[in-house]
Design a protein around this motif. Structure first.
Motif, PDB file in Angstrom:
ATOM      1  N   SER A 271       1.174  -1.722   0.149  1.00 43.78           N
ATOM      2  CA  SER A 271       0.075  -0.259   0.577  1.00 43.78           C
ATOM      3  C   SER A 271       0.672   1.574   0.082  1.00 43.78           C
ATOM      4  CB  SER A 271      -0.957   0.313   1.135  1.00 43.78           C
ATOM      5  OG  SER A 271      -1.424  -0.738   1.112  1.00 43.78           O
TER       6      SER A 271
ATOM      7  N   ILE B 148      -4.192   9.316   6.276  1.00 46.74           N
ATOM      8  CA  ILE B 148      -5.170   8.006   5.439  1.00 46.74           C
ATOM      9  C   ILE B 148      -4.632   6.658   6.474  1.00 46.74           C
ATOM     10  CG2 ILE B 148      -4.055   6.557   3.467  1.00 46.74           C
ATOM     11  CD1 ILE B 148      -3.416   9.871   2.654  1.00 46.74           C
TER      12      ILE B 148
ATOM     13  N   TYR C 198     -13.440  -0.175  -1.121  1.00 45.27           N
ATOM     14  CA  TYR C 198     -12.594  -0.161  -0.993  1.00 45.27           C
ATOM     15  C   TYR C 198     -11.782   1.293   0.238  1.00 45.27           C
ATOM     16  CZ  TYR C 198     -12.766  -4.082  -3.140  1.00 45.27           C
ATOM     17  OH  TYR C 198     -13.231  -5.444  -3.484  1.00 45.27           O
ATOM     18  N   CYS C 199     -12.272   2.668  -0.419  1.00 46.26           N
ATOM     19  CA  CYS C 199     -11.706   3.240   0.066  1.00 46.26           C
ATOM     20  C   CYS C 199     -12.541   4.603   0.972  1.00 46.26           C
ATOM     21  CB  CYS C 199     -11.010   4.344  -1.480  1.00 46.26           C
ATOM     22  SG  CYS C 199     -10.721   6.120  -0.507  1.00 46.26           S
TER      23      CYS C 199
ATOM     24  N   ILE D 170      -9.379   9.014   5.720  1.00 45.48           N
ATOM     25  CA  ILE D 170      -9.473   8.070   4.087  1.00 45.48           C
ATOM     26  C   ILE D 170      -8.865   6.829   4.693  1.00 45.48           C
ATOM     27  CG2 ILE D 170      -8.099   8.173   2.049  1.00 45.48           C
ATOM     28  CD1 ILE D 170      -7.606  10.488   1.628  1.00 45.48           C
TER      29      ILE D 170
ATOM     30  N   PHE E  56      -8.341   3.021   4.567  1.00 48.35           N
ATOM     31  CA  PHE E  56      -8.739   1.601   3.261  1.00 48.35           C
ATOM     32  C   PHE E  56      -8.432   0.257   3.894  1.00 48.35           C
ATOM     33  CE2 PHE E  56      -7.139   4.857   0.521  1.00 48.35           C
ATOM     34  CZ  PHE E  56      -6.866   4.442  -1.141  1.00 48.35           C
TER      35      PHE E  56
ATOM     36  N   PHE F 272      -6.134  -0.413  -3.402  1.00 50.17           N
ATOM     37  CA  PHE F 272      -5.410   1.103  -3.427  1.00 50.17           C
ATOM     38  C   PHE F 272      -5.598   1.726  -4.833  1.00 50.17           C
ATOM     39  CE2 PHE F 272      -2.520   4.711  -4.534  1.00 50.17           C
ATOM     40  CZ  PHE F 272      -2.714   5.583  -3.332  1.00 50.17           C
TER      41      PHE F 272
ATOM     42  N   GLY G  57      -9.270   3.534  -4.495  1.00 52.82           N
ATOM     43  CA  GLY G  57      -9.172   4.259  -4.273  1.00 52.82           C
ATOM     44  C   GLY G  57      -8.597   5.831  -4.605  1.00 52.82           C
ATOM     45  N   ARG G  58      -7.440   5.670  -6.204  1.00 54.91           N
ATOM     46  CA  ARG G  58      -6.587   6.434  -5.905  1.00 54.91           C
ATOM     47  C   ARG G  58      -6.844   7.699  -6.176  1.00 54.91           C
ATOM     48  NH1 ARG G  58      -1.237   5.542  -8.255  1.00 54.91           N
ATOM     49  NH2 ARG G  58      -1.758   3.233  -8.212  1.00 54.91           N
TER      50      ARG G  58
ATOM     51  N   THR H  92      -8.797   9.969  -3.486  1.00 50.65           N
ATOM     52  CA  THR H  92      -7.907   9.910  -2.546  1.00 50.65           C
ATOM     53  C   THR H  92      -7.141  11.134  -3.265  1.00 50.65           C
ATOM     54  OG1 THR H  92      -7.577   7.975  -1.763  1.00 50.65           O
ATOM     55  CG2 THR H  92      -5.542   9.822  -1.174  1.00 50.65           C
TER      56      THR H  92
END
Length: 796
Positions: free
Chosen positions: A254, A575, A654-655, A696, A698, A740, A743-744, A747
């Motif tokens: 991650s 995060i 996921y995010c 945030i 994850f 990741f 939600g890239r 984010t």
């Protein structure tokens, strides 16, 4: 601690490895087991103020030759004064000391811990020496592996090296421990720093790191650097959960994704629990070299062997240069603090370091990796995020009375009024926010009294406590209370129809929560003798105990969010990569609500976390049914509220993003519905003027893009599995990367929105200041105009 009893699901290969690990760890490190174990009920005050600290006098020499050191007589170095700035290296201080004569045995009480340990190694060696391996091989060929024949040789060599005889390994380590050229901190003076503020070194780091994150944010958001005002840059913290090797490998993947996306360069702090602490250790070391891909490659080469597999462990402990690298902390602790026994946690840390801190080839080891304070080189001038390592102390009052109130800074653990105190390490300071005091990280391991270094008779302190011992503390989840252990086996009792036993055990919770079957590790207590200088609600036990008993912070919360909420760090975004055993049922984000409410933290997104499980409605009905005062109308109201909350709180993905509020909240108000951000309709929450901290989150979940890999059902991802093949590492890395990627962009948009909000608020402040200045100038001009007219009329 989840899936503790999944032995039956292990493959034959895993069972063989576990058998070997058991035999090997018993043989290699039998000295780490106490002759008699006692349940821990609080920090023990039985540690004596050791005269043994003063009974071993050892020569300090600047010569490289060990033979010269042994022959030199004592010299006296003048005292150059003290310093109270614990963030800087103080001037040297030492006193006269006599030569360490190895031919003379020190007093028996001074080396009791050392003698006990070495005697145990000798006993293990002797137990194997008398075996008839020829006959044994015929009789038990199908049971014992062939490497069992090598144990006597290894144990004999290890016993000789730990004997303390002249020129033995332990003799050399103990000599180096008294050499200020090798361990300069042994002549540095330090006081306990009593303050709520961040230490000066961390404050200086923050100013320097801000310059780096300003440039990195412009690159991450794809805007010209000229458009980024340093005041608008969000302060970001990244935290990783506990979870053994699963958390280590998933966290590395991650973080690598964040590094590749440019997000990691915008981070100011990283924080870890358990396996994530190991990850931070590797990142800030000669192995990781601040590149997560290096760490992943390293893990694929090293964790295919169990940490306690005898041939590998014994070879590293008995062969140069890894023998000295790994055993230095063990020798220093037993010789320097004989009354602090070398326990299971220390053995565990030693085995972890042998796997994780030794690179492939086993020759390229660096002594700088053995001290957390040395990591300051990696974060110098704000070049990288500041790592925060965590552990907790379990405060259990002797008299469990209802009127005992825990510290306002502590999160109470149970109705029995016990609680956990959080301790944190950075490369600069070892600190406890509840106690409002700390010491330089390079001073961890020495003894203290009344806020001052307790010098040994030879005028020296012990070297900084070594990283292997710290790694054991950070990951010592097995030091849980009986209450924690019982929570693991409770489902099995229910399934077996032993509900009556379950009811009986529930009635014993106040007793179960007091007992730790395995002793936590100990560190000298820097708060001893500070009763009148610490907060009034500081436990009395801390004033008396000579040592702190510390353990895995996952006992309190498996996400290290609390240290990131410390005043002065002022984070805008956290995060969280959560690779806990069962992210949903544990719901560690939700636990932070009570902590934030207790401390009066404003801005935390109250109500964040996983939504209620499907059976919450039935649970509510059962609880209300037990309350005689609950009317039918009240039950209907509560059920309706529960259904509404369930409808509002969709399951997590996921995010997941929540934003807090800086508006004042009434103490008697119920938990608010969390402000979860969905960019279709929730972007306004992020840019709202009263927006607080943004989270945030994850969670480590199964993903259809990586079929056949599920953290809940894949056996190799058990917290207690210490063997990962390269293929299994690749699977965990792929799953973390897939999560990741989900939600890239979300984010990135969130970070941009926080930046825009801070920019808007700054522009508003500047506009208001200009308006105020303009009004002041107008009033000033009007005043002089009126004054001028008055003079004119009076002159006529």
């Amino acid at each position: 601690m989840h899936r503790l009893l999944r032995w039956s699901y292990y493959s034959r290969r895993q069972r063989e490895i576990a058998l070997g690990a058991f035999i090997g760890s018993s043989a290699v490190l039998g000295f780490g087991t106490l002759n008699t174990r006692r349940p821990v009920q609080a920090d023990s005050s039985s540690f004596r103020e050791s005269s043994s600290w003063r009974s071993n006098s050892t020569a300090v020499s600047h010569n490289a030759s060990l033979s010269d050191r042994a022959k030199q007589s004592s010299e006296t170095t003048p005292n150059h004064g003290n310093t109270t700035d614990t963030s800087q290296s103080p001037p040297p201080q030492t006193k006269g000391h006599a030569t360490f004569e190895t031919k003379d045995d020190p007093p028996e009480e001074a080396v009791s811990g050392w003698q006990t340990a070495t005697n145990r190694v000798a006993a293990v060696r002797d137990s194997f020496t008398g075996w008839d391996f020829g006959t044994l091989r015929v009789k038990v060929t199908s049971v014992l592996p062939p490497w069992i024949r090598t144990l006597p040789g290894y144990m004999d060599k290890l016993n000789n090296e730990l004997s303390g005889a002249p020129w033995s390994l332990s003799w050399e380590i103990w000599e180096d421990a008294h050499d200020p050229e090798i361990n300069p901190e042994i002549i540095w003076d330090a006081d306990v720093r009593i303050s709520k503020d961040l230490c000066p070194a961390e404050q200086s780091f923050l100013r320097a790191r801000h310059k780096h994150t300003t440039k990195s944010l412009a690159k991450y958001l794809g805007v010209p650097e000229s458009e980024i005002n340093p005041e608008d840059v969000p302060t970001i913290g990244l935290c990783g959960s506990g979870g053994g090797l699963r958390a280590l490998v998933a966290g590395a993947s991650s973080s690598l994704c964040a590094q590749e996306a440019g997000l990691f360069d915008c981070v100011t702090y990283t924080a870890g629990v358990s396996g994530s602490c190991w990850l931070q250790t590797l990142y800030n070391s000669s192995i990781g070299r601040q590149d997560y891909q290096n760490i992943i490659d390293h893990l694929k080469q090293r964790i295919g062997v169990h940490i306690a597999y005898p041939p590998a462990a014994l070879s590293l402990l008995a062969t140069a240069p890894t023998s000295k690298f790994l055993l230095s902390g063990f020798v220093e602790k037993l010789r320097g603090v004989p009354e602090a026994d070398f326990g299971v946690v220390d053995v565990y840390g030693l085995l972890l370091a042998a796997r994780l801190l030794v690179p492939k080839g086993e020759l390229r080891v660096s002594d700088d990796d053995l001290k957390i304070s040395k990591q300051s080189v990696y974060v110098a001038k704000g070049a990288a995020p500041l790592p925060i390592y965590t552990a907790v102390r379990h405060e259990i009052p002797t008299n469990m009375k209802a009127d005992i109130v825990p510290s306002k800074h502590a999160w109470r653990n149970t109705e029995a009024h016990d609680w956990f105190q959080w301790f944190e390490w950075t490369p600069y300071e070892f600190f406890c926010e509840e106690l409002e005091c700390g010491i330089p990280t390079w001073a961890v391991g020495r003894s203290w009294h009344s806020g001052r270094t307790l010098w040994r008779e030879n005028g020296l302190a012990l070297p900084e406590l070594r990283t292997p011992l710290m790694m054991g503390i950070w990951g010592s989840a097995f030091c849980a209370t009986l209450s924690h252990y019982y929570s693991e086996v409770k489902p099995m009792l229910t399934a077996a129809g032993l509900s009556k036993l379950d009811i009986l055990m529930q009635g014993k919770q106040e007793d179960l929560v007091k007992v730790h079957p395995l002793d936590p590790a100990v560190i000298p207590n820097f708060a001893k003798g500070l009763r009148h200088r610490l907060p009034e609600d500081c436990p009395e036990s801390l004033n008396e105990a000579s040592h702190l008993q510390l353990m895995d912070a996952g006992m309190s919360n498996n996400l290290p969010i609390y240290p990131l909420l410390r005043p002065g760090r002022d984070l805008d975004v956290i995060i969280a990569f959560d690779a806990s055993a069962d992210v949903r049922s544990d719901n560690w984000v939700k636990v932070v609500d009570s902590y934030a409410r207790q401390r009066g933290i404003c801005g935390w997104p109250m109500g964040a976390g996983w939504p209620p499980l499907a059976n919450d409605e039935q649970k509510t009905v059962a609880e209300l049914g037990e309350t005689q005062q609950a009317s039918a109308g009240q039950m209907n109201d509560v059920l309706e509220s529960t259904r509404h909350a369930a409808e509002q709180r969709e399951d997590l993905g996921y995010c997941n993003i929540w934003v807090g509020s800086n508006e004042e909240r009434q103490e008697d108000s119920s938990d608010p519905v969390p402000r979860r951000v969905k960019f279709e309709d929730g972007h306004e929450h992020l840019v709202s003027p009263d927006a607080g901290l943004t989270l945030i989150y994850f969670p480590f979940l199964a993903n259809e893009k990586v079929p056949g890999v599920d953290p809940l059902t894949s056996d190799f991802m058990s917290t207690w599995n210490f063997v990962y093949t390269p293929e299994e590492v690749d699977k965990v890395v792929a799953l973390a990367r897939a999560n990741f990627d989900e939600g890239r962009e979300q984010t990135r948009r969130t970070i941009r929105a926080v930046w825009e909000r801070k920019k808007k608020l700054r522009l508003q402040r500047e506009e208001e200041e200009r308006h105020i200045q303009q009004q002041c100038r107008l009033r000033h001009f009007s005043y002089h105009e009126d004054e001028s007219r008055g003079d004119h009329f009076s002159g006529n």
